[in-house]
Design an enzyme around this catalytic site. Structure first.
Site, PDB file in Angstrom:
ATOM      1  N   ALA A  81      -0.524  34.080-138.790  1.00 49.85           N
ATOM      2  CA  ALA A  81      -0.379  33.166-137.652  1.00 49.85           C
ATOM      3  C   ALA A  81       1.026  32.903-137.119  1.00 49.85           C
ATOM      4  CB  ALA A  81      -1.024  31.837-138.020  1.00 49.85           C
TER       5      ALA A  81
ATOM      6  N   ASN B 172       1.973  31.554-131.601  1.00 45.23           N
ATOM      7  CA  ASN B 172       1.602  31.676-130.182  1.00 45.23           C
ATOM      8  C   ASN B 172       0.099  31.844-130.012  1.00 45.23           C
ATOM      9  OD1 ASN B 172       4.185  31.602-128.909  1.00 45.23           O
ATOM     10  ND2 ASN B 172       4.588  33.627-129.733  1.00 45.23           N
TER      11      ASN B 172
ATOM     12  N   GLU C 195      -0.654  31.699-143.012  1.00 44.74           N
ATOM     13  CA  GLU C 195       0.668  32.317-142.922  1.00 44.74           C
ATOM     14  C   GLU C 195       1.220  32.464-144.328  1.00 44.74           C
ATOM     15  OE1 GLU C 195       2.615  33.969-140.746  1.00 44.74           O
ATOM     16  OE2 GLU C 195       3.917  34.190-142.480  1.00 44.74           O
TER      17      GLU C 195
ATOM     18  N   CYS D  16       2.084  44.552-132.051  1.00 43.31           N
ATOM     19  CA  CYS D  16       3.050  44.794-130.970  1.00 43.31           C
ATOM     20  C   CYS D  16       3.788  46.097-131.305  1.00 43.31           C
ATOM     21  CB  CYS D  16       3.990  43.613-130.765  1.00 43.31           C
ATOM     22  SG  CYS D  16       4.781  43.020-132.245  1.00 43.31           S
TER      23      CYS D  16
HETATM   24  C1  LIG Z   1       3.060  39.795-136.044  1.00 43.40           C
HETATM   25  S1  LIG Z   1       3.333  38.296-136.839  1.00 43.40           S
HETATM   26  C2  LIG Z   1       2.141  37.238-136.141  1.00 43.40           C
HETATM   27  C3  LIG Z   1       2.517  36.681-134.786  1.00 43.40           C
HETATM   28  C4  LIG Z   1       1.585  35.567-134.365  1.00 43.40           C
HETATM   29  N1  LIG Z   1       0.201  36.013-134.379  1.00 43.40           N
HETATM   30  C5  LIG Z   1       1.910  35.015-133.004  1.00 43.40           C
HETATM   31  O1  LIG Z   1       1.344  35.454-132.017  1.00 43.40           O
HETATM   32  O2  LIG Z   1       2.749  34.109-132.920  1.00 43.40           O
HETATM   33  C6  LIG Z   1       2.636  38.582-138.400  1.00 43.40           C
HETATM   34  C7  LIG Z   1       2.689  37.359-139.318  1.00 43.40           C
HETATM   35  O3  LIG Z   1       1.740  37.545-140.337  1.00 43.40           O
HETATM   36  C8  LIG Z   1       2.278  37.120-141.558  1.00 43.40           C
HETATM   37  N2  LIG Z   1       1.528  37.838-142.610  1.00 43.40           N
HETATM   38  C9  LIG Z   1       1.632  39.121-142.972  1.00 43.40           C
HETATM   39  N3  LIG Z   1       0.741  39.414-143.932  1.00 43.40           N
HETATM   40  C10 LIG Z   1       0.045  38.289-144.183  1.00 43.40           C
HETATM   41  C11 LIG Z   1      -1.017  37.966-145.058  1.00 43.40           C
HETATM   42  N4  LIG Z   1      -1.510  38.858-145.910  1.00 43.40           N
HETATM   43  N5  LIG Z   1      -1.505  36.712-145.036  1.00 43.40           N
HETATM   44  C12 LIG Z   1      -1.000  35.788-144.194  1.00 43.40           C
HETATM   45  N6  LIG Z   1       0.020  36.034-143.336  1.00 43.40           N
HETATM   46  C13 LIG Z   1       0.537  37.275-143.325  1.00 43.40           C
HETATM   47  C14 LIG Z   1       3.742  37.479-141.465  1.00 43.40           C
HETATM   48  O4  LIG Z   1       4.521  36.696-142.344  1.00 43.40           O
HETATM   49  C15 LIG Z   1       4.020  37.155-139.998  1.00 43.40           C
HETATM   50  O5  LIG Z   1       4.438  35.837-139.852  1.00 43.40           O
END
Ligand SMILES: C[S@@+](CC[C@H](N)C(=O)[O-])C[C@H]1O[C@@H](n2cnc3c(N)ncnc32)[C@H](O)[C@@H]1O
Length: 572
Positions: free
Chosen positions: A247, A251, A276, A429
């Protein structure tokens, strides 16, 4: 005089404090000046920096004034020549004297610059600078693919109409996006996006970062592409709770919350559950959720790994939809056009000697004027912290993509196991097939998809605004180990949605697809994609291990072991 020293120290950033310019200013605890004053000085001086850098160099100011660093010279020259009340310091202050001594020459060089730029008056010069016209020399083709400032109106707090009559009062409505892109970059105009409700495109240099609508969470800066996943879920009250599996910064979480709230009635208590994994990013997520007034709808599961969540547990029994936007290579992210750029004057011969000498002396204010901590000739100053994610991974691109896509497939497979889930959006992205269509094809071919009846959401069944979006999935030969028949390939690619960066659509590079299943899970094949036997995540191998993924690896491995154990039991 602390204003100039304090602003210079924040810009030099010797401690390498992370975050946007605004957060760096507000985080600084011992500021004597007001944060607003520091921001205004930096923002104004940056706008003029291309001109002032040249003026300072032509006057050899740094060679003659050993007290001045490039940043201080720029800030002081700005106020001397352009601020209403001049340099904010007593007349005899050493820094003020260092520039006022050169006022006549600096003024003359500034006038020459104005004429060179083709402006008859200072007022005309100011207007051009405020419109961002000096930043770069672009031709019409480059202008046509500029990145606009995308603004999502937060329906949890306000309405589009309210914003148009307050924050954007006096702004002209553009009929096309290209009108916005071609206009001077600070023009007061907006374009209503035809695909996503409550989304506006504005010229990139519109100053909204300090507007009350932004600071109070009524408007959110969110790229158009990043609004696709929540919208593509096409939520209804029947969908129950929604998980956002990855999360932060939030956004898409707040977008989901706005959609859920817009349709909730008192009988329904639909919730958004936001996972997160990262502790620091959890803090950002919590702040964003609160600021957007989404906390009534969103439960943040901070520092929690989505992969460790038990799909069959009572807690998630009502989860009908999942938004999955996992870590990715970030190759679709565009450099922010609204970031401030500060062009610094380059010290000429003579200045070096003076500054070296002065460095040996005891400094009154520590590193504030220390040239050793002066950064490069252009400072990029990001204005907000809402960038999706920086996934830093070492190694060759192909190795990184392999490691990332394994993780992405694994987390998507995990989402497909939630008992009540009927809809999933998977997004990145990234511009790479491996992280996008490649993951979707493999997910459709996986055992869990076949057992539970997951299929791609076909284009004709997609929500109206995205059905009409024409940029669709792409195919790359020899990238998948499984065989896909031509008809399935065509259908899946048509169902995948892409956004390209650097086009007239003004989006970042992005990918999203939705998977759905009917109410009754089927046990036979639900897709004609030939199944790869090797659809199991085995964790990152040692040489694929990356810092960013470290915590996931452990939990993923444990999870895989547990599932293997369970399956062995089932087979007995
Ligand atoms: C691409 S970003 C997400 C952006 C977000 N969806 C937004 O639109 O603001 C990916 C996020 O997922 C988290 N993440 C990655 N693997 C995860 C997992 N197994 N469980 C929970 N969060 C995870 C990362 O720390 C990062 O903050």
């Amino acid at each position: 005089m602390s204003l100039y020293y304090e602003a210079a120290a924040i810009l030099a950033n010797p401690d390498k404090t992370g975050g946007s310019l605004v957060s760096r200013i507000y985080k600084k605890k011992d500021l004597k000046s007001s944060p607003g004053q520091v921001f205004a000085l930096v923002a104004e001086a940056s706008k003029w920096s291309l001109v002032l850098k040249d003026v300072i160099e032509k006057c050899r100011l740094l060679a003659e004034e050993r007290k001045l660093t490039p940043i201080l010279a720029l800030l002081l020259t700005h106020d001397l020549l352009l601020a209403k009340n001049g340099v904010a310091a007593p007349a005899t202050h050493v820094l003020k004297l260092a520039v006022t001594r050169h006022k006549a020459r600096l003024g003359a060089e500034f006038t020459k610059a104005r004429i060179r730029y083709g402006h008859a008056t200072l007022a005309a010069f100011r207007e051009a600078v405020n419109n961002g016209e000096l930043d770069t020399e672009e031709d019409a083709t480059q202008k046509a693919v500029r990145h606009p400032r995308w603004v999502r109106v937060n329906a949890l707090k306000t309405t589009l109409e309210q914003q148009l009559s307050t924050t954007f009062a006096g702004f002209k409505e553009a009929k096309t996006l290209s009108e916005v892109l071609l206009a001077p970059r600070a023009s007061k105009m907006y374009f209503r996006d035809p695909n996503i409700p409550n989304l506006l495109a504005l010229p990139s240099k519109i100053e909204l970062g300090r507007s009350s609508a932004y600071t109070s969470g009524q408007i959110i800066f969110q790229d158009k592409a990043s609004c696709f996943p929540a919208y593509l879920l096409d939520l209804s009250q029947d969908d129950g709770d929604v998980i956002d599996g990855c999360a932060a910064p939030g956004n898409k979480t707040t977008h989901l919350a706005a959609i859920v709230s817009s349709q909730s009635n008192s009988r329904q208590n639909q919730r958004v559950i936001a996972f997160e994994r990262d502790k620091v990013r959890t803090g950002t997520l919590q702040k964003m959720v609160k600021l957007a007034s989404a906390d009534k709808v969103v439960s943040v599961k901070g520092s929690s790994d989505f992969i460790a969540a038990k799909p069959g547990s009572d807690e998630f029994a009502n989860v009908g939809a999942i938004l999955l936007d996992p870590s990715c290579s970030g190759t679709g992210i565009v450099g922010r056009d609204d970031a401030l750029k500060m062009h610094l004057p380059i010290p000429q011969a003579g200045a070096d000697h003076a500054q070296k000498t002065s460095k040996n002396k005891k400094r009154k204010r520590g590193d504030e004027t220390d040239t050793a901590s002066e950064p490069a000739a252009v400072l990029d100053l990001d204005l907000d912290d809402s960038t999706p994610e920086e996934t830093l991974m070492d190694g060759k691109l192909s190795e990184r993509l392999t490691a990332l896509s394994k993780f992405q497939l694994h987390i998507l497979n995990h989402a497909m196991r939630f008992d009540a889930a009927r809809k999933i959006t998977y997004s990145t992205c990234s511009i790479h097939f491996e992280e996008n269509e490649g993951v979707v094809f493999q997910a459709l071919a996986s055992t869990v998809a076949r057992e539970r009846g997951w299929k791609i959401l076909k284009r004709e069944r997609q929500v109206e605004g995205l059905k009409k979006w024409n940029v669709r999935g792409v195919w790359e030969e020899d990238k998948l180990s499984c065989v896909v028949d031509e008809e399935t390939k065509k259908e899946v690619l048509q169902s995948c949605i892409r956004c390209d960066k650097g086009t007239e659509e003004g989006t970042m590079g992005f990918f999203v697809a939705a998977l759905v299943r009917d109410d009754v899970p089927t046990s036979n094949g639900s897709t004609e994609v030939a199944v790869s036997k090797d659809d199991e995540w085995k964790g990152f191998s040692e040489d694929e291990a990356v810092q960013e993924m470290a915590s996931t690896t452990t939990s993923v491995e444990n999870d895989t072991k547990e599932r293997k154990k369970k399956r062995r039991k089932e087979h007995k």
